[in-house]
Design a protein around this motif. Structure first.
Motif, PDB file in Angstrom:
ATOM      1  N   LEU A 120       7.839  -6.428   7.355  1.00  0.00           N
ATOM      2  CA  LEU A 120       7.233  -7.065   6.191  1.00  0.00           C
ATOM      3  C   LEU A 120       7.157  -8.561   6.475  1.00  0.00           C
ATOM      4  O   LEU A 120       8.135  -9.161   6.928  1.00  0.00           O
ATOM      5  CB  LEU A 120       8.048  -6.817   4.924  1.00  0.00           C
ATOM      6  CG  LEU A 120       8.284  -5.362   4.519  1.00  0.00           C
ATOM      7  CD1 LEU A 120       9.138  -5.305   3.251  1.00  0.00           C
ATOM      8  CD2 LEU A 120       6.979  -4.621   4.322  1.00  0.00           C
ATOM      9  N   SER A 121       6.023  -9.172   6.199  1.00  0.00           N
ATOM     10  CA  SER A 121       5.884 -10.608   6.457  1.00  0.00           C
ATOM     11  C   SER A 121       5.027 -11.247   5.383  1.00  0.00           C
ATOM     12  O   SER A 121       4.124 -10.619   4.818  1.00  0.00           O
ATOM     13  CB  SER A 121       5.262 -10.851   7.836  1.00  0.00           C
ATOM     14  OG  SER A 121       3.984 -10.225   7.949  1.00  0.00           O
ATOM     15  N   GLY A 122       5.340 -12.499   5.094  1.00  0.00           N
ATOM     16  CA  GLY A 122       4.583 -13.297   4.150  1.00  0.00           C
ATOM     17  C   GLY A 122       4.326 -14.665   4.733  1.00  0.00           C
ATOM     18  O   GLY A 122       4.440 -14.878   5.945  1.00  0.00           O
ATOM     19  N   ASP A 123       4.006 -15.624   3.871  1.00  0.00           N
ATOM     20  CA  ASP A 123       3.736 -16.970   4.362  1.00  0.00           C
ATOM     21  C   ASP A 123       4.996 -17.655   4.886  1.00  0.00           C
ATOM     22  O   ASP A 123       4.933 -18.436   5.837  1.00  0.00           O
ATOM     23  CB  ASP A 123       3.120 -17.823   3.249  1.00  0.00           C
ATOM     24  CG  ASP A 123       1.728 -17.349   2.882  1.00  0.00           C
ATOM     25  OD1 ASP A 123       1.070 -16.724   3.747  1.00  0.00           O
ATOM     26  OD2 ASP A 123       1.293 -17.592   1.737  1.00  0.00           O
ATOM     27  N   ARG A 124       6.155 -17.341   4.284  1.00  0.00           N
ATOM     28  CA  ARG A 124       7.368 -18.067   4.661  1.00  0.00           C
ATOM     29  C   ARG A 124       8.525 -17.168   5.050  1.00  0.00           C
ATOM     30  O   ARG A 124       9.615 -17.675   5.342  1.00  0.00           O
ATOM     31  CB  ARG A 124       7.817 -18.981   3.509  1.00  0.00           C
ATOM     32  CG  ARG A 124       6.878 -20.122   3.181  1.00  0.00           C
ATOM     33  CD  ARG A 124       6.625 -21.024   4.387  1.00  0.00           C
ATOM     34  NE  ARG A 124       7.841 -21.456   5.044  1.00  0.00           N
ATOM     35  CZ  ARG A 124       8.568 -22.528   4.673  1.00  0.00           C
ATOM     36  NH1 ARG A 124       8.175 -23.245   3.642  1.00  0.00           N
ATOM     37  NH2 ARG A 124       9.644 -22.863   5.333  1.00  0.00           N
ATOM     38  N   VAL A 160       0.858  -1.187   0.000  1.00  0.00           N
ATOM     39  CA  VAL A 160       0.000   0.000   0.000  1.00  0.00           C
ATOM     40  C   VAL A 160       0.891   1.233   0.000  1.00  0.00           C
ATOM     41  O   VAL A 160       2.042   1.198   0.457  1.00  0.00           O
ATOM     42  CB  VAL A 160      -0.935  -0.001   1.225  1.00  0.00           C
ATOM     43  CG1 VAL A 160      -1.863  -1.198   1.180  1.00  0.00           C
ATOM     44  CG2 VAL A 160      -0.143   0.023   2.526  1.00  0.00           C
ATOM     45  N   PRO A 161       0.400   2.359  -0.541  1.00  0.00           N
ATOM     46  CA  PRO A 161       1.233   3.566  -0.633  1.00  0.00           C
ATOM     47  C   PRO A 161       1.837   4.007   0.698  1.00  0.00           C
ATOM     48  O   PRO A 161       2.982   4.466   0.737  1.00  0.00           O
ATOM     49  CB  PRO A 161       0.267   4.613  -1.189  1.00  0.00           C
ATOM     50  CG  PRO A 161      -0.756   3.832  -1.949  1.00  0.00           C
ATOM     51  CD  PRO A 161      -0.916   2.557  -1.184  1.00  0.00           C
ATOM     52  N   GLU A 162       1.092   3.871   1.796  1.00  0.00           N
ATOM     53  CA  GLU A 162       1.621   4.289   3.093  1.00  0.00           C
ATOM     54  C   GLU A 162       2.843   3.462   3.479  1.00  0.00           C
ATOM     55  O   GLU A 162       3.831   3.996   4.002  1.00  0.00           O
ATOM     56  CB  GLU A 162       0.544   4.175   4.177  1.00  0.00           C
ATOM     57  CG  GLU A 162      -0.625   5.128   4.005  1.00  0.00           C
ATOM     58  CD  GLU A 162      -1.688   4.597   3.062  1.00  0.00           C
ATOM     59  OE1 GLU A 162      -2.717   5.271   2.900  1.00  0.00           O
ATOM     60  OE2 GLU A 162      -1.486   3.509   2.475  1.00  0.00           O
ATOM     61  N   ALA A 163       2.794   2.159   3.227  1.00  0.00           N
ATOM     62  CA  ALA A 163       3.935   1.294   3.528  1.00  0.00           C
ATOM     63  C   ALA A 163       5.126   1.617   2.631  1.00  0.00           C
ATOM     64  O   ALA A 163       6.280   1.612   3.081  1.00  0.00           O
ATOM     65  CB  ALA A 163       3.545  -0.174   3.376  1.00  0.00           C
ATOM     66  N   ALA A 209       2.395  -5.536   5.559  1.00  0.00           N
ATOM     67  CA  ALA A 209       3.284  -4.522   6.125  1.00  0.00           C
ATOM     68  C   ALA A 209       2.681  -3.975   7.418  1.00  0.00           C
ATOM     69  O   ALA A 209       1.494  -3.636   7.468  1.00  0.00           O
ATOM     70  CB  ALA A 209       3.508  -3.384   5.133  1.00  0.00           C
ATOM     71  N   ASP A 210       3.496  -3.923   8.459  1.00  0.00           N
ATOM     72  CA  ASP A 210       3.145  -3.267   9.716  1.00  0.00           C
ATOM     73  C   ASP A 210       4.219  -2.224   9.990  1.00  0.00           C
ATOM     74  O   ASP A 210       5.411  -2.488   9.748  1.00  0.00           O
ATOM     75  CB  ASP A 210       3.110  -4.267  10.881  1.00  0.00           C
ATOM     76  CG  ASP A 210       2.056  -5.344  10.707  1.00  0.00           C
ATOM     77  OD1 ASP A 210       0.884  -5.062  10.987  1.00  0.00           O
ATOM     78  OD2 ASP A 210       2.409  -6.473  10.298  1.00  0.00           O
ATOM     79  N   TRP A 211       3.821  -1.081  10.493  1.00  0.00           N
ATOM     80  CA  TRP A 211       4.829  -0.056  10.748  1.00  0.00           C
ATOM     81  C   TRP A 211       4.419   0.842  11.895  1.00  0.00           C
ATOM     82  O   TRP A 211       3.260   0.897  12.290  1.00  0.00           O
ATOM     83  CB  TRP A 211       5.082   0.783   9.490  1.00  0.00           C
ATOM     84  CG  TRP A 211       3.888   1.579   9.024  1.00  0.00           C
ATOM     85  CD1 TRP A 211       3.504   2.839   9.411  1.00  0.00           C
ATOM     86  CD2 TRP A 211       2.906   1.163   8.068  1.00  0.00           C
ATOM     87  NE1 TRP A 211       2.371   3.241   8.761  1.00  0.00           N
ATOM     88  CE2 TRP A 211       1.973   2.228   7.932  1.00  0.00           C
ATOM     89  CE3 TRP A 211       2.732   0.002   7.313  1.00  0.00           C
ATOM     90  CZ2 TRP A 211       0.884   2.151   7.073  1.00  0.00           C
ATOM     91  CZ3 TRP A 211       1.635  -0.069   6.472  1.00  0.00           C
ATOM     92  CH2 TRP A 211       0.744   0.988   6.349  1.00  0.00           C
ATOM     93  N   TYR A 212       5.430   1.537  12.408  1.00  0.00           N
ATOM     94  CA  TYR A 212       5.216   2.489  13.498  1.00  0.00           C
ATOM     95  C   TYR A 212       6.283   3.571  13.384  1.00  0.00           C
ATOM     96  O   TYR A 212       7.418   3.305  12.981  1.00  0.00           O
ATOM     97  CB  TYR A 212       5.348   1.800  14.860  1.00  0.00           C
ATOM     98  CG  TYR A 212       5.328   2.774  16.020  1.00  0.00           C
ATOM     99  CD1 TYR A 212       4.137   3.198  16.585  1.00  0.00           C
ATOM    100  CD2 TYR A 212       6.515   3.291  16.542  1.00  0.00           C
ATOM    101  CE1 TYR A 212       4.108   4.113  17.628  1.00  0.00           C
ATOM    102  CE2 TYR A 212       6.498   4.203  17.586  1.00  0.00           C
ATOM    103  CZ  TYR A 212       5.292   4.605  18.123  1.00  0.00           C
ATOM    104  OH  TYR A 212       5.272   5.518  19.149  1.00  0.00           O
TER     105      TYR A 212
END
Length: 228
Positions: A189-193, A137-140, A168-171
């Motif tokens: 950043l995280s995915g399945d693996r 997403v643009p914010e990420a 994506a998670d951020w702070y």
């Protein structure tokens, strides 16, 4: 399997370069407490379980979720843990989720903000090399764009070049002083693996241009995630 083993099997991916992202706006709501204050809003048993499940802490934050309720993210050498407060049957309760890190797969680096001896921020790609892009997403993308180019490349490599959904998670938070403004920035950043994350502190002296902001150490990591 090594995170990069699948990539070495494809010569096109080996010569490819990752997308360079531009820094985006980092708006701050002064009415929202910083992560340390919000962490104290979580019950003690919830905090203890988060830290236990995550293991040795690599990055963390707490804050309001999209509904304004307390939530937190903790990433450690044992896993990525998220917890948030939800309302069920008229009562508030905390629910969490965890993605486990495969033992021995964590790789860590640090970036001290000093330029390379030749003045380059990253090695140039080969002429005509394909550009590997993530669907963020643009914010990420804007948060990722604040990190130096070698860090951007390191974070993206585990995910590009294959069909992988990336979360994506951020702070970030901001501290304004008479002489300078300081930001703390963390991105996961995280995915399945796979999992990749970075956190660091950046300052901009009063009257300086945005491109003169300085990083004061970035810790960044990536690891394989165990199958769910």
């Amino acid at each position: 399997m090594d995170i990069d083993a699948w990539r070495r099997e494809d010569p096109e991916l080996t010569r490819a370069v990752t997308q360079i992202h531009e820094p985006g706006a980092l708006p701050v709501d002064a009415a929202v407490p910083a992560r340390h204050a919000y962490w104290e809003l979580l019950p003690q048993d919830v905090r203890a379980r988060l830290l236990e499940k995550a293991g040795r802490c690599l990055t963390w934050w707490a804050g309001p979720n999209c509904d304004g309720l307390p939530s937190a993210v903790v990433v450690g050498d044992r896993g990525l843990c998220r917890v948030g407060q939800v309302r069920a049957d008229g009562a508030a309760e905390f629910r969490g989720q965890r993605a486990r890190v495969e033992p021995g797969s964590l790789h860590s680096r640090s970036y001290d903000g000093r330029p390379a001896p030749d003045g380059r921020t990253a090695a140039p790609g080969l002429p005509g090399a394909p550009v590997l892009r993530l669907d963020l997403v643009p914010e990420a993308q804007g948060v990722l764009g604040h990190f130096p180019l070698p860090v951007q490349d390191f974070l993206q490599r585990p995910f590009v070049g294959r069909d992988a959904r990336v979360t994506a998670d951020w702070y970030y938070d901001e501290s304004v002083e008479p002489e300078r403004t300081t930001w703390f920035v963390s991105l996961v950043l995280s995915g399945d693996r796979a999992l990749a994350l970075a956190e660091g502190t950046r300052t901009l002296d009063r009257g300086a241009r945005p491109d003169q902001a300085r990083w004061h150490g970035i810790q960044y990591h990536r690891a394989r995630l165990a199958p769910r």
